[in-house]
Design a protein around this motif. Sequence first.
Motif, PDB file in Angstrom:
ATOM      1  N   TYR A  99       2.049   8.358  18.549  1.00 42.42           N
ATOM      2  CA  TYR A  99       3.105   9.115  17.859  1.00 42.42           C
ATOM      3  C   TYR A  99       4.065   8.167  17.130  1.00 42.42           C
ATOM      4  CZ  TYR A  99       7.368  11.839  17.271  1.00 42.42           C
ATOM      5  OH  TYR A  99       8.495  12.435  16.751  1.00 42.42           O
ATOM      6  N   GLU A 100       4.432   7.076  17.773  1.00 47.01           N
ATOM      7  CA  GLU A 100       5.347   6.112  17.161  1.00 47.01           C
ATOM      8  C   GLU A 100       4.728   5.392  15.970  1.00 47.01           C
ATOM      9  OE1 GLU A 100       6.277   3.676  20.534  1.00 47.01           O
ATOM     10  OE2 GLU A 100       7.677   5.138  21.368  1.00 47.01           O
ATOM     11  N   SER A 101       3.405   5.301  15.933  1.00 44.40           N
ATOM     12  CA  SER A 101       2.734   4.583  14.845  1.00 44.40           C
ATOM     13  C   SER A 101       2.516   5.443  13.599  1.00 44.40           C
ATOM     14  CB  SER A 101       1.389   4.039  15.319  1.00 44.40           C
ATOM     15  OG  SER A 101       0.438   5.082  15.419  1.00 44.40           O
ATOM     16  N   LEU A 102       2.690   6.752  13.719  1.00 44.44           N
ATOM     17  CA  LEU A 102       2.422   7.643  12.601  1.00 44.44           C
ATOM     18  C   LEU A 102       3.429   7.463  11.473  1.00 44.44           C
ATOM     19  CD1 LEU A 102       1.549  10.956  14.447  1.00 44.44           C
ATOM     20  CD2 LEU A 102      -0.012   9.503  13.157  1.00 44.44           C
ATOM     21  N   SER A 103       2.927   7.396  10.261  1.00 46.95           N
ATOM     22  CA  SER A 103       3.770   7.280   9.083  1.00 46.95           C
ATOM     23  C   SER A 103       3.015   7.850   7.893  1.00 46.95           C
ATOM     24  CB  SER A 103       4.113   5.807   8.830  1.00 46.95           C
ATOM     25  OG  SER A 103       4.665   5.636   7.557  1.00 46.95           O
ATOM     26  N   CYS A 104       3.685   8.670   7.099  1.00 47.92           N
ATOM     27  CA  CYS A 104       3.075   9.212   5.887  1.00 47.92           C
ATOM     28  C   CYS A 104       4.154   9.298   4.818  1.00 47.92           C
ATOM     29  CB  CYS A 104       2.464  10.584   6.147  1.00 47.92           C
ATOM     30  SG  CYS A 104       1.616  11.237   4.695  1.00 47.92           S
ATOM     31  N   GLN A 105       3.863   8.696   3.676  1.00 42.85           N
ATOM     32  CA  GLN A 105       4.828   8.665   2.583  1.00 42.85           C
ATOM     33  C   GLN A 105       4.180   9.161   1.301  1.00 42.85           C
ATOM     34  OE1 GLN A 105       5.948   4.559   2.514  1.00 42.85           O
ATOM     35  NE2 GLN A 105       7.458   4.810   4.129  1.00 42.85           N
ATOM     36  N   LEU A 106       4.923   9.988   0.593  1.00 50.08           N
ATOM     37  CA  LEU A 106       4.522  10.445  -0.723  1.00 50.08           C
ATOM     38  C   LEU A 106       5.282   9.613  -1.742  1.00 50.08           C
ATOM     39  CD1 LEU A 106       3.192  12.452  -2.695  1.00 50.08           C
ATOM     40  CD2 LEU A 106       5.157  13.959  -2.299  1.00 50.08           C
ATOM     41  N   THR A 107       4.550   8.879  -2.581  1.00 53.11           N
ATOM     42  CA  THR A 107       5.180   8.098  -3.642  1.00 53.11           C
ATOM     43  C   THR A 107       4.852   8.762  -4.980  1.00 53.11           C
ATOM     44  OG1 THR A 107       3.311   6.604  -3.999  1.00 53.11           O
ATOM     45  CG2 THR A 107       4.882   5.981  -2.280  1.00 53.11           C
ATOM     46  N   ALA A 108       5.298   8.170  -6.051  1.00 55.00           N
ATOM     47  CA  ALA A 108       5.077   8.748  -7.373  1.00 55.00           C
ATOM     48  C   ALA A 108       3.599   8.872  -7.717  1.00 55.00           C
ATOM     49  CB  ALA A 108       5.799   7.924  -8.428  1.00 55.00           C
ATOM     50  N   PHE A 114       5.757  20.003   2.820  1.00 58.65           N
ATOM     51  CA  PHE A 114       5.128  18.729   2.479  1.00 58.65           C
ATOM     52  C   PHE A 114       3.945  18.954   1.541  1.00 58.65           C
ATOM     53  CE2 PHE A 114       2.476  14.966   3.142  1.00 58.65           C
ATOM     54  CZ  PHE A 114       3.418  13.970   2.918  1.00 58.65           C
ATOM     55  N   LYS A 115       3.153  19.976   1.828  1.00 60.98           N
ATOM     56  CA  LYS A 115       2.017  20.292   0.964  1.00 60.98           C
ATOM     57  C   LYS A 115       2.495  20.614  -0.445  1.00 60.98           C
ATOM     58  CE  LYS A 115      -1.655  23.702   0.330  1.00 60.98           C
ATOM     59  NZ  LYS A 115      -2.294  24.917   0.852  1.00 60.98           N
ATOM     60  N   GLU A 116       3.530  21.421  -0.557  1.00 61.43           N
ATOM     61  CA  GLU A 116       4.072  21.775  -1.873  1.00 61.43           C
ATOM     62  C   GLU A 116       4.624  20.555  -2.608  1.00 61.43           C
ATOM     63  OE1 GLU A 116       3.696  24.653  -3.463  1.00 61.43           O
ATOM     64  OE2 GLU A 116       2.553  25.302  -1.714  1.00 61.43           O
ATOM     65  N   ALA A 117       5.240  19.633  -1.869  1.00 59.39           N
ATOM     66  CA  ALA A 117       5.759  18.407  -2.491  1.00 59.39           C
ATOM     67  C   ALA A 117       4.612  17.558  -3.041  1.00 59.39           C
ATOM     68  CB  ALA A 117       6.584  17.598  -1.485  1.00 59.39           C
ATOM     69  N   VAL A 118       3.519  17.453  -2.294  1.00 55.43           N
ATOM     70  CA  VAL A 118       2.358  16.691  -2.760  1.00 55.43           C
ATOM     71  C   VAL A 118       1.764  17.347  -4.007  1.00 55.43           C
ATOM     72  CG1 VAL A 118      -0.013  15.975  -2.194  1.00 55.43           C
ATOM     73  CG2 VAL A 118       1.802  15.720  -0.493  1.00 55.43           C
ATOM     74  N   LEU A 119       1.602  18.662  -3.963  1.00 56.20           N
ATOM     75  CA  LEU A 119       1.031  19.365  -5.107  1.00 56.20           C
ATOM     76  C   LEU A 119       1.938  19.259  -6.338  1.00 56.20           C
ATOM     77  CD1 LEU A 119      -0.398  22.557  -3.366  1.00 56.20           C
ATOM     78  CD2 LEU A 119      -1.680  20.616  -4.290  1.00 56.20           C
ATOM     79  N   ALA A 120       3.246  19.358  -6.129  1.00 54.37           N
ATOM     80  CA  ALA A 120       4.185  19.248  -7.245  1.00 54.37           C
ATOM     81  C   ALA A 120       4.143  17.855  -7.861  1.00 54.37           C
ATOM     82  CB  ALA A 120       5.599  19.579  -6.777  1.00 54.37           C
ATOM     83  N   GLN A 121       4.080  16.828  -7.021  1.00 60.81           N
ATOM     84  CA  GLN A 121       4.026  15.460  -7.539  1.00 60.81           C
ATOM     85  C   GLN A 121       2.700  15.211  -8.249  1.00 60.81           C
ATOM     86  OE1 GLN A 121       6.505  13.416  -7.777  1.00 60.81           O
ATOM     87  NE2 GLN A 121       5.271  11.855  -8.767  1.00 60.81           N
ATOM     88  N   ARG A 122       1.625  15.752  -7.715  1.00 55.72           N
ATOM     89  CA  ARG A 122       0.318  15.614  -8.377  1.00 55.72           C
ATOM     90  C   ARG A 122       0.340  16.288  -9.742  1.00 55.72           C
ATOM     91  NH1 ARG A 122      -4.988  18.675  -6.392  1.00 55.72           N
ATOM     92  NH2 ARG A 122      -3.768  20.303  -7.340  1.00 55.72           N
ATOM     93  N   GLU A 123       0.946  17.458  -9.811  1.00 51.44           N
ATOM     94  CA  GLU A 123       1.057  18.186 -11.080  1.00 51.44           C
ATOM     95  C   GLU A 123       1.923  17.421 -12.077  1.00 51.44           C
ATOM     96  OE1 GLU A 123       0.213  21.139 -13.755  1.00 51.44           O
ATOM     97  OE2 GLU A 123      -0.594  20.957 -11.729  1.00 51.44           O
ATOM     98  N   LEU A 124       3.024  16.874 -11.609  1.00 50.35           N
ATOM     99  CA  LEU A 124       3.906  16.075 -12.472  1.00 50.35           C
ATOM    100  C   LEU A 124       3.161  14.853 -13.012  1.00 50.35           C
ATOM    101  CD1 LEU A 124       6.805  15.671 -13.552  1.00 50.35           C
ATOM    102  CD2 LEU A 124       7.278  14.392 -11.463  1.00 50.35           C
ATOM    103  N   LEU A 125       2.428  14.183 -12.153  1.00 56.29           N
ATOM    104  CA  LEU A 125       1.652  13.011 -12.566  1.00 56.29           C
ATOM    105  C   LEU A 125       0.579  13.407 -13.568  1.00 56.29           C
ATOM    106  CD1 LEU A 125       1.201   9.980 -12.093  1.00 56.29           C
ATOM    107  CD2 LEU A 125      -0.361  10.592 -10.258  1.00 56.29           C
ATOM    108  N   SER A 126      -0.078  14.527 -13.327  1.00 53.06           N
ATOM    109  CA  SER A 126      -1.113  15.016 -14.232  1.00 53.06           C
ATOM    110  C   SER A 126      -0.517  15.345 -15.601  1.00 53.06           C
ATOM    111  CB  SER A 126      -1.774  16.250 -13.630  1.00 53.06           C
ATOM    112  OG  SER A 126      -2.684  16.823 -14.525  1.00 53.06           O
TER     113      SER A 126
END
Length: 176
Positions: A55-64, A131-143
Motif C-alpha cells: 500500500y505504501e509503495s503505490l503511486s499513480c500520477q497523471l501528467t500532460a 480519476f478516469k474522467e481526468a485521464v480521458l479529459a487529458q487524453r482528449e486535450l492532448l489529442s
Amino acid sequence: MTKSSATIREAEFSPNIKLYTLLYVSFFITISFIGIAILPIWFFGLGQYISRRYYESLSCQLTAHHLQFKKGVMFKVEKTIPLENIQDLTFIENPLLKWLNLRILKIETASQSHPMRSDMQLVGIVDPNEFKEAVLAQRELLSNRKDGNLSDSNGQNEVVEILRDIKELLIELKNK
C-alpha cells in the motif's frame, strides 16, 4: 521538472487495499495444499507486513502526456503509458472488492503483445470515476493539440491575434 512531466493529478489509494491484498493472497495460499500450513504465518504476520508495504509503495500520477504507475514490495514495477496509446478504461468489480468498497480501473492500450491482458490495473483508487474522467479529459486535450484543434475560445482568439500581427508585419515589409 519540465512542463510535460508536471503532475496534473495524483491518484490517492484506499487503505482497504491492505485487507484486499491480504485476503487475495490468502485465497491462493488456501487452495494450494502446501500453502495451508503457512496460512497462519501469512495471515497474522508476514501478510500484514507485506500488505502494508505494498500500500505504501503505490503511486499513480497523471501528467500532460503520460500515466505513470509504481508498485511493489520485493518486485517493483514502474509503468509509463503514453495517453495517446490508451484505448479503453474499464472498471472491474467482484464481491470481495464490493465488500471493501474498492474498484479496479483496467487500462488497455493499442499494443498487440498480449491481447487478453490489460496494460495496467489500478486497484482501490479513491474517487475512481473522477480519476478516469481526468485521464480521458487529458487524453482528449492532448489529442486536440496534436490534431491542431483548439477547444477553448481563448486559444482561438490568441491564434487569431498572432495571425493578424503576422499579416500586419508582412504588409509593412511589402510596402517597404
